[in-house]
Design a protein around this motif. Sequence first.
Motif, PDB file in Angstrom:
ATOM      1  N   LEU A 111      -2.614  -3.097  15.437  1.00 31.73           N
ATOM      2  CA  LEU A 111      -3.486  -4.109  15.406  1.00 31.73           C
ATOM      3  C   LEU A 111      -4.796  -3.658  15.771  1.00 31.73           C
ATOM      4  O   LEU A 111      -5.179  -2.774  16.482  1.00 31.73           O
ATOM      5  CB  LEU A 111      -3.002  -5.461  16.562  1.00 31.73           C
ATOM      6  CG  LEU A 111      -1.545  -5.886  16.559  1.00 31.73           C
ATOM      7  CD1 LEU A 111      -1.551  -7.007  17.580  1.00 31.73           C
ATOM      8  CD2 LEU A 111      -1.468  -6.716  15.225  1.00 31.73           C
ATOM      9  N   GLU A 112      -5.776  -4.160  15.003  1.00 34.01           N
ATOM     10  CA  GLU A 112      -7.075  -3.896  14.937  1.00 34.01           C
ATOM     11  C   GLU A 112      -7.640  -4.206  16.591  1.00 34.01           C
ATOM     12  O   GLU A 112      -8.524  -3.933  16.958  1.00 34.01           O
ATOM     13  CB  GLU A 112      -7.944  -4.552  13.830  1.00 34.01           C
ATOM     14  CG  GLU A 112      -7.750  -3.568  12.621  1.00 34.01           C
ATOM     15  CD  GLU A 112      -8.071  -1.995  12.724  1.00 34.01           C
ATOM     16  OE1 GLU A 112      -9.426  -1.834  13.450  1.00 34.01           O
ATOM     17  OE2 GLU A 112      -7.820  -1.259  11.805  1.00 34.01           O
ATOM     18  N   ASP A 113      -7.075  -5.432  16.711  1.00 32.08           N
ATOM     19  CA  ASP A 113      -7.380  -6.129  18.100  1.00 32.08           C
ATOM     20  C   ASP A 113      -6.601  -5.732  19.047  1.00 32.08           C
ATOM     21  O   ASP A 113      -6.696  -6.449  20.234  1.00 32.08           O
ATOM     22  CB  ASP A 113      -7.611  -7.620  17.816  1.00 32.08           C
ATOM     23  CG  ASP A 113      -8.552  -8.310  18.419  1.00 32.08           C
ATOM     24  OD1 ASP A 113      -9.482  -7.672  19.200  1.00 32.08           O
ATOM     25  OD2 ASP A 113      -8.527  -9.615  18.647  1.00 32.08           O
ATOM     26  N   PHE A 114      -5.963  -4.603  18.978  1.00 29.35           N
ATOM     27  CA  PHE A 114      -5.024  -4.127  20.030  1.00 29.35           C
ATOM     28  C   PHE A 114      -5.669  -4.110  21.572  1.00 29.35           C
ATOM     29  O   PHE A 114      -4.954  -4.512  22.501  1.00 29.35           O
ATOM     30  CB  PHE A 114      -4.126  -2.769  19.786  1.00 29.35           C
ATOM     31  CG  PHE A 114      -3.197  -2.571  20.801  1.00 29.35           C
ATOM     32  CD1 PHE A 114      -2.091  -2.895  20.958  1.00 29.35           C
ATOM     33  CD2 PHE A 114      -3.564  -1.461  21.888  1.00 29.35           C
ATOM     34  CE1 PHE A 114      -1.266  -2.626  22.246  1.00 29.35           C
ATOM     35  CE2 PHE A 114      -3.097  -1.075  22.800  1.00 29.35           C
ATOM     36  CZ  PHE A 114      -1.745  -1.568  22.732  1.00 29.35           C
ATOM     37  N   PRO A 115      -6.787  -3.634  21.720  1.00 32.30           N
ATOM     38  CA  PRO A 115      -7.475  -3.659  22.881  1.00 32.30           C
ATOM     39  C   PRO A 115      -7.294  -4.821  23.776  1.00 32.30           C
ATOM     40  O   PRO A 115      -6.940  -4.908  24.942  1.00 32.30           O
ATOM     41  CB  PRO A 115      -8.768  -3.018  22.658  1.00 32.30           C
ATOM     42  CG  PRO A 115      -8.604  -2.108  21.723  1.00 32.30           C
ATOM     43  CD  PRO A 115      -7.623  -2.615  20.724  1.00 32.30           C
ATOM     44  N   ARG A 116      -7.772  -5.878  22.973  1.00 35.71           N
ATOM     45  CA  ARG A 116      -7.607  -7.193  23.646  1.00 35.71           C
ATOM     46  C   ARG A 116      -6.258  -7.738  24.124  1.00 35.71           C
ATOM     47  O   ARG A 116      -5.934  -8.378  24.988  1.00 35.71           O
ATOM     48  CB  ARG A 116      -8.298  -8.128  22.800  1.00 35.71           C
ATOM     49  CG  ARG A 116      -9.540  -8.096  22.784  1.00 35.71           C
ATOM     50  CD  ARG A 116     -10.331  -9.235  22.188  1.00 35.71           C
ATOM     51  NE  ARG A 116     -11.578  -9.222  21.909  1.00 35.71           N
ATOM     52  CZ  ARG A 116     -12.481  -9.969  21.239  1.00 35.71           C
ATOM     53  NH1 ARG A 116     -12.176 -11.141  20.804  1.00 35.71           N
ATOM     54  NH2 ARG A 116     -13.663  -9.904  21.300  1.00 35.71           N
ATOM     55  N   LEU A 117      -5.287  -7.325  23.230  1.00 39.37           N
ATOM     56  CA  LEU A 117      -4.039  -7.569  23.534  1.00 39.37           C
ATOM     57  C   LEU A 117      -3.462  -6.721  24.696  1.00 39.37           C
ATOM     58  O   LEU A 117      -2.565  -7.272  25.788  1.00 39.37           O
ATOM     59  CB  LEU A 117      -2.928  -7.292  22.320  1.00 39.37           C
ATOM     60  CG  LEU A 117      -1.570  -7.470  22.651  1.00 39.37           C
ATOM     61  CD1 LEU A 117      -0.622  -7.971  21.364  1.00 39.37           C
ATOM     62  CD2 LEU A 117      -0.691  -6.298  23.135  1.00 39.37           C
ATOM     63  N   PHE A 118      -3.696  -5.396  25.029  1.00 43.35           N
ATOM     64  CA  PHE A 118      -3.392  -4.597  26.029  1.00 43.35           C
ATOM     65  C   PHE A 118      -4.098  -5.233  27.073  1.00 43.35           C
ATOM     66  O   PHE A 118      -3.345  -5.258  28.164  1.00 43.35           O
ATOM     67  CB  PHE A 118      -3.929  -3.155  25.788  1.00 43.35           C
ATOM     68  CG  PHE A 118      -3.783  -2.143  26.761  1.00 43.35           C
ATOM     69  CD1 PHE A 118      -2.202  -1.501  26.732  1.00 43.35           C
ATOM     70  CD2 PHE A 118      -4.326  -2.053  28.054  1.00 43.35           C
ATOM     71  CE1 PHE A 118      -2.207  -0.744  27.720  1.00 43.35           C
ATOM     72  CE2 PHE A 118      -4.150  -1.178  28.647  1.00 43.35           C
ATOM     73  CZ  PHE A 118      -2.807  -0.542  28.880  1.00 43.35           C
ATOM     74  N   THR A 119      -5.209  -5.558  27.248  1.00 42.06           N
ATOM     75  CA  THR A 119      -5.754  -6.160  28.620  1.00 42.06           C
ATOM     76  C   THR A 119      -5.273  -7.439  28.774  1.00 42.06           C
ATOM     77  O   THR A 119      -4.965  -7.579  30.018  1.00 42.06           O
ATOM     78  CB  THR A 119      -7.306  -6.667  28.208  1.00 42.06           C
ATOM     79  OG1 THR A 119      -7.943  -5.363  27.788  1.00 42.06           O
ATOM     80  CG2 THR A 119      -7.969  -7.049  29.254  1.00 42.06           C
ATOM     81  N   ALA A 120      -4.715  -8.424  27.690  1.00 38.85           N
ATOM     82  CA  ALA A 120      -4.034  -9.716  28.114  1.00 38.85           C
ATOM     83  C   ALA A 120      -2.812  -9.532  28.805  1.00 38.85           C
ATOM     84  O   ALA A 120      -2.218 -10.089  29.542  1.00 38.85           O
ATOM     85  CB  ALA A 120      -3.964 -10.494  26.928  1.00 38.85           C
ATOM     86  N   TRP A 121      -1.818  -8.535  28.142  1.00 33.97           N
ATOM     87  CA  TRP A 121      -0.615  -8.387  28.496  1.00 33.97           C
ATOM     88  C   TRP A 121      -0.370  -7.278  29.490  1.00 33.97           C
ATOM     89  O   TRP A 121       0.698  -7.079  30.032  1.00 33.97           O
ATOM     90  CB  TRP A 121       0.186  -7.648  27.125  1.00 33.97           C
ATOM     91  CG  TRP A 121       0.425  -8.795  26.258  1.00 33.97           C
ATOM     92  CD1 TRP A 121      -0.212 -10.201  26.246  1.00 33.97           C
ATOM     93  CD2 TRP A 121       1.247  -8.845  24.853  1.00 33.97           C
ATOM     94  NE1 TRP A 121       0.276 -10.874  25.181  1.00 33.97           N
ATOM     95  CE2 TRP A 121       0.916 -10.064  24.425  1.00 33.97           C
ATOM     96  CE3 TRP A 121       2.050  -7.831  24.348  1.00 33.97           C
ATOM     97  CZ2 TRP A 121       1.730 -10.576  23.069  1.00 33.97           C
ATOM     98  CZ3 TRP A 121       2.689  -8.079  23.415  1.00 33.97           C
ATOM     99  CH2 TRP A 121       2.573  -9.485  22.448  1.00 33.97           C
ATOM    100  N   THR A 122      -1.271  -6.544  30.205  1.00 38.46           N
ATOM    101  CA  THR A 122      -1.161  -5.871  31.290  1.00 38.46           C
ATOM    102  C   THR A 122      -1.863  -6.325  32.495  1.00 38.46           C
ATOM    103  O   THR A 122      -1.909  -5.805  33.651  1.00 38.46           O
ATOM    104  CB  THR A 122      -1.736  -4.399  31.212  1.00 38.46           C
ATOM    105  OG1 THR A 122      -3.065  -4.438  30.611  1.00 38.46           O
ATOM    106  CG2 THR A 122      -1.043  -3.729  30.057  1.00 38.46           C
TER     107      THR A 122
END
Length: 218
Positions: A111-122
Amino acid sequence: MDPTSRMTTLLGAMRRERNGAVADAMRFYGRPYGLNYGVSLPTLRTLARTEGRDHAFARYLYLQDVRELRLAAFHIADPAQVAESEFPFWAAGLLNSEMAEEGAFALFSRLEDFPRLFTAWTAVEAEPLLTYAALMAAARTTHGDVAWAATAAGIVTRAAAADLPEAHLLAQGATALLAAFATRGDASRRAVTDALATLGDSPAETYVREELAWRLEE
């Protein structure tokens, strides 16, 4: 071909590859699937990839209570169409650690937006399976941040302190992330070393430290 007919055709191909021995030998953390034909992951990936990228179809498959269809959805989904607004959809369908691992491998890490996913899911309040998926995906993504090494270590420490049953699972995810980061240049390697220095002596933290020890000696 409408989605239902297309799904039926794909499921037929999956069923022809069924393997009861594989299904019986499966071990994963979390909820079981409604139906599980025991198709091996290499075979499942090959069949899924013949479908090409079709995001709407992938979402349709992800809603089915069949192991093979849910896992195939990760390979058929279009990473470019998974924006932050879709994170809850994919999060809601993660039943177990096998899905978290396959999602990390085939979709989330791309995902191009992976940093936001990482922040949300961690985040502290995130479900452990989501955090595990984020850690496993971070080990593969090219959109990494050296600060994630400290995040990974902190996750394990919190899980151990709270005596979470998922502590060892999260330790495995953190190990994957830290091991990958240790190979990404001097700055990342230093971040990993610093993160390891913060770990305590709980079984989960000891696991991470011991698994990383030989990698840092190279």
